[in-house]
Write a protein that holds these residues in place. Structure first.
Motif, PDB file in Angstrom:
ATOM      1  N   LYS A  87     -60.235 -77.651  47.244  1.00  0.00           N
ATOM      2  CA  LYS A  87     -59.909 -77.938  48.647  1.00  0.00           C
ATOM      3  C   LYS A  87     -58.611 -77.243  49.032  1.00  0.00           C
ATOM      4  O   LYS A  87     -57.637 -77.272  48.284  1.00  0.00           O
ATOM      5  CB  LYS A  87     -59.752 -79.437  48.861  1.00  0.00           C
ATOM      6  N   VAL A  88     -58.592 -76.660  50.224  1.00  0.00           N
ATOM      7  CA  VAL A  88     -57.411 -75.937  50.690  1.00  0.00           C
ATOM      8  C   VAL A  88     -56.189 -76.850  50.742  1.00  0.00           C
ATOM      9  O   VAL A  88     -55.091 -76.466  50.340  1.00  0.00           O
ATOM     10  CB  VAL A  88     -57.670 -75.299  52.080  1.00  0.00           C
ATOM     11  N   GLU A  89     -56.376 -78.091  51.195  1.00  0.00           N
ATOM     12  CA  GLU A  89     -55.228 -79.003  51.331  1.00  0.00           C
ATOM     13  C   GLU A  89     -54.767 -79.577  49.993  1.00  0.00           C
ATOM     14  O   GLU A  89     -53.645 -80.058  49.869  1.00  0.00           O
ATOM     15  CB  GLU A  89     -55.547 -80.137  52.318  1.00  0.00           C
ATOM     16  N   SER A  90     -55.624 -79.526  48.980  1.00  0.00           N
ATOM     17  CA  SER A  90     -55.307 -80.125  47.680  1.00  0.00           C
ATOM     18  C   SER A  90     -56.029 -79.358  46.564  1.00  0.00           C
ATOM     19  O   SER A  90     -56.958 -79.861  45.959  1.00  0.00           O
ATOM     20  CB  SER A  90     -55.750 -81.591  47.701  1.00  0.00           C
ATOM     21  N   PRO A  91     -55.579 -78.123  46.278  1.00  0.00           N
ATOM     22  CA  PRO A  91     -56.302 -77.289  45.309  1.00  0.00           C
ATOM     23  C   PRO A  91     -56.275 -77.857  43.896  1.00  0.00           C
ATOM     24  O   PRO A  91     -55.318 -78.509  43.494  1.00  0.00           O
ATOM     25  CB  PRO A  91     -55.582 -75.953  45.377  1.00  0.00           C
ATOM     26  N   ARG A  92     -57.365 -77.593  43.165  1.00  0.00           N
ATOM     27  CA  ARG A  92     -57.423 -78.038  41.760  1.00  0.00           C
ATOM     28  C   ARG A  92     -56.976 -76.945  40.811  1.00  0.00           C
ATOM     29  O   ARG A  92     -56.520 -77.233  39.701  1.00  0.00           O
ATOM     30  CB  ARG A  92     -58.817 -78.559  41.401  1.00  0.00           C
ATOM     31  N   ILE A  93     -57.089 -75.664  41.211  1.00  0.00           N
ATOM     32  CA  ILE A  93     -56.675 -74.543  40.369  1.00  0.00           C
ATOM     33  C   ILE A  93     -55.832 -73.576  41.206  1.00  0.00           C
ATOM     34  O   ILE A  93     -56.202 -73.216  42.320  1.00  0.00           O
ATOM     35  CB  ILE A  93     -57.901 -73.764  39.805  1.00  0.00           C
ATOM     36  N   PHE A  94     -54.712 -73.156  40.635  1.00  0.00           N
ATOM     37  CA  PHE A  94     -53.815 -72.170  41.236  1.00  0.00           C
ATOM     38  C   PHE A  94     -53.800 -70.966  40.308  1.00  0.00           C
ATOM     39  O   PHE A  94     -53.580 -71.126  39.108  1.00  0.00           O
ATOM     40  CB  PHE A  94     -52.421 -72.793  41.384  1.00  0.00           C
ATOM     41  N   TRP A  95     -54.056 -69.771  40.826  1.00  0.00           N
ATOM     42  CA  TRP A  95     -54.236 -68.605  39.974  1.00  0.00           C
ATOM     43  C   TRP A  95     -53.639 -67.342  40.579  1.00  0.00           C
ATOM     44  O   TRP A  95     -53.301 -67.300  41.751  1.00  0.00           O
ATOM     45  CB  TRP A  95     -55.710 -68.372  39.665  1.00  0.00           C
ATOM     46  N   VAL A  96     -53.569 -66.314  39.746  1.00  0.00           N
ATOM     47  CA  VAL A  96     -53.279 -64.960  40.201  1.00  0.00           C
ATOM     48  C   VAL A  96     -54.471 -64.114  39.776  1.00  0.00           C
ATOM     49  O   VAL A  96     -54.987 -64.261  38.660  1.00  0.00           O
ATOM     50  CB  VAL A  96     -51.947 -64.411  39.639  1.00  0.00           C
ATOM     51  N   ASP A  97     -54.938 -63.263  40.689  1.00  0.00           N
ATOM     52  CA  ASP A  97     -56.095 -62.443  40.340  1.00  0.00           C
ATOM     53  C   ASP A  97     -55.656 -61.030  39.969  1.00  0.00           C
ATOM     54  O   ASP A  97     -54.454 -60.732  39.921  1.00  0.00           O
ATOM     55  CB  ASP A  97     -57.148 -62.444  41.459  1.00  0.00           C
ATOM     56  N   THR A  98     -56.627 -60.187  39.695  1.00  0.00           N
ATOM     57  CA  THR A  98     -56.355 -58.792  39.367  1.00  0.00           C
ATOM     58  C   THR A  98     -57.004 -57.918  40.426  1.00  0.00           C
ATOM     59  O   THR A  98     -57.947 -58.332  41.094  1.00  0.00           O
ATOM     60  CB  THR A  98     -56.923 -58.415  37.982  1.00  0.00           C
ATOM     61  N   LYS A  99     -56.473 -56.718  40.546  1.00  0.00           N
ATOM     62  CA  LYS A  99     -57.139 -55.759  41.427  1.00  0.00           C
ATOM     63  C   LYS A  99     -58.494 -55.439  40.831  1.00  0.00           C
ATOM     64  O   LYS A  99     -58.705 -55.551  39.623  1.00  0.00           O
ATOM     65  CB  LYS A  99     -56.292 -54.501  41.579  1.00  0.00           C
ATOM     66  N   GLU A 100     -59.413 -55.045  41.685  1.00  0.00           N
ATOM     67  CA  GLU A 100     -60.772 -54.732  41.239  1.00  0.00           C
ATOM     68  C   GLU A 100     -60.735 -53.671  40.146  1.00  0.00           C
ATOM     69  O   GLU A 100     -59.986 -52.701  40.225  1.00  0.00           O
ATOM     70  CB  GLU A 100     -61.584 -54.237  42.432  1.00  0.00           C
ATOM     71  N   SER A 101     -61.557 -53.879  39.123  1.00  0.00           N
ATOM     72  CA  SER A 101     -61.582 -52.974  37.976  1.00  0.00           C
ATOM     73  C   SER A 101     -63.007 -52.847  37.461  1.00  0.00           C
ATOM     74  O   SER A 101     -63.590 -53.828  36.993  1.00  0.00           O
ATOM     75  CB  SER A 101     -60.669 -53.510  36.864  1.00  0.00           C
ATOM     76  N   MET A 102     -63.539 -51.646  37.537  1.00  0.00           N
ATOM     77  CA  MET A 102     -64.885 -51.407  37.011  1.00  0.00           C
ATOM     78  C   MET A 102     -64.903 -51.598  35.492  1.00  0.00           C
ATOM     79  O   MET A 102     -65.888 -52.082  34.941  1.00  0.00           O
ATOM     80  CB  MET A 102     -65.364 -50.006  37.391  1.00  0.00           C
ATOM     81  N   GLU A 103     -63.797 -51.248  34.825  1.00  0.00           N
ATOM     82  CA  GLU A 103     -63.716 -51.421  33.376  1.00  0.00           C
ATOM     83  C   GLU A 103     -63.772 -52.901  32.992  1.00  0.00           C
ATOM     84  O   GLU A 103     -64.451 -53.265  32.038  1.00  0.00           O
ATOM     85  CB  GLU A 103     -62.436 -50.781  32.809  1.00  0.00           C
ATOM     86  N   LEU A 104     -63.039 -53.729  33.743  1.00  0.00           N
ATOM     87  CA  LEU A 104     -63.063 -55.165  33.474  1.00  0.00           C
ATOM     88  C   LEU A 104     -64.461 -55.725  33.706  1.00  0.00           C
ATOM     89  O   LEU A 104     -64.959 -56.515  32.903  1.00  0.00           O
ATOM     90  CB  LEU A 104     -62.041 -55.907  34.330  1.00  0.00           C
ATOM     91  N   GLU A 105     -65.087 -55.331  34.796  1.00  0.00           N
ATOM     92  CA  GLU A 105     -66.458 -55.780  35.074  1.00  0.00           C
ATOM     93  C   GLU A 105     -67.396 -55.397  33.936  1.00  0.00           C
ATOM     94  O   GLU A 105     -68.242 -56.189  33.516  1.00  0.00           O
ATOM     95  CB  GLU A 105     -66.967 -55.182  36.390  1.00  0.00           C
ATOM     96  N   ALA A 106     -67.254 -54.180  33.427  1.00  0.00           N
ATOM     97  CA  ALA A 106     -68.120 -53.709  32.346  1.00  0.00           C
ATOM     98  C   ALA A 106     -67.903 -54.531  31.073  1.00  0.00           C
ATOM     99  O   ALA A 106     -68.870 -54.935  30.415  1.00  0.00           O
ATOM    100  CB  ALA A 106     -67.875 -52.224  32.069  1.00  0.00           C
ATOM    101  N   VAL A 107     -66.640 -54.812  30.738  1.00  0.00           N
ATOM    102  CA  VAL A 107     -66.349 -55.626  29.549  1.00  0.00           C
ATOM    103  C   VAL A 107     -66.897 -57.029  29.743  1.00  0.00           C
ATOM    104  O   VAL A 107     -67.534 -57.593  28.837  1.00  0.00           O
ATOM    105  CB  VAL A 107     -64.825 -55.649  29.258  1.00  0.00           C
TER     106      VAL A 107
END
Length: 188
Positions: A87-107
């Motif tokens: 929920k936007v007002e009460s999030p359960r997970i707080f994270w940092v993402d990565t820029k899109e990566s074809m290599e990461l997707e492949a792995v």
């Protein structure tokens, strides 16, 4: 009390990157009241969550992932922006993402397929590359999405790291840090 242990495959974050993220999280803690902040040694990018894995399936997954990653090369990843799940007002997970990566997707696809072939039924939601930083909003006020913009203040220069390893982790809920590396897969 007998606690079940869980296993998962993940991108292993280099130590120097974990230490930089630890420094950023210390500053984030001052403005973002979450119940539980992730120990910096536990930072990772989950590729396949296996849960309470039967020994034979786990053994097969270990072998399958080894074979799937045999010729895989290391690659660079860049941390991108902060985000939340729940929920936007009460999030359960707080994270940092990565820029899109074809290599990461492949792995991720190689590891995911290897685990399915070993007999695991895995999460079917689309893959969202992220590193969990904290869990369960504990603020007196609703979470303010504007707070997600502070990453650029904390990390004005791009935080780029080399992905050299995929790891099989085991969860130990009664320890800190709680994730134990059971096997490392070195990328070329």
């Amino acid at each position: 009390m007998n606690q079940q242990t869980h296993f998962f495959f993940a991108i292993k974050i280099p130590e120097e990157t974990k230490l930089m993220m630890k420094k950023n999280c210390e500053r984030l803690k001052e403005i973002l009241p979450f119940n539980r902040w992730i120990h910096h040694e536990d930072l990772h990018i989950t590729l396949a969550f296996l849960g309470n894995a039967p020994y034979e399936n786990l053994s097969n997954a270990v072998d399958n992932v080894h074979e799937a990653l045999r010729e895989t090369k290391g690659f660079l990843l860049e941390l991108n922006k902060l985000g939340i799940f729940g929920k936007v007002e009460s999030p359960r997970i707080f994270w940092v993402d990565t820029k899109e990566s074809m290599e990461l997707e492949a792995v991720r696809n190689k590891v995911f397929t290897a685990c399915v072939e070993a007999g695991f039924q895995l999460e079917t939601r689309p893959f969202k590359s992220h590193i969990t930083l904290a869990r369960k909003w504990a603020g007196d006020q609703h979470f303010d999405k504007k707070l997600l913009e502070v990453w650029n203040d904390l990390q004005p220069d791009p935080l780029i790291f080399k992905v050299n390893e995929v790891a099989l982790y085991q969860t130990h809920l009664d320890k800190t840090p709680k994730y134990e590396v059971k096997k490392i897969y070195q990328l070329k």
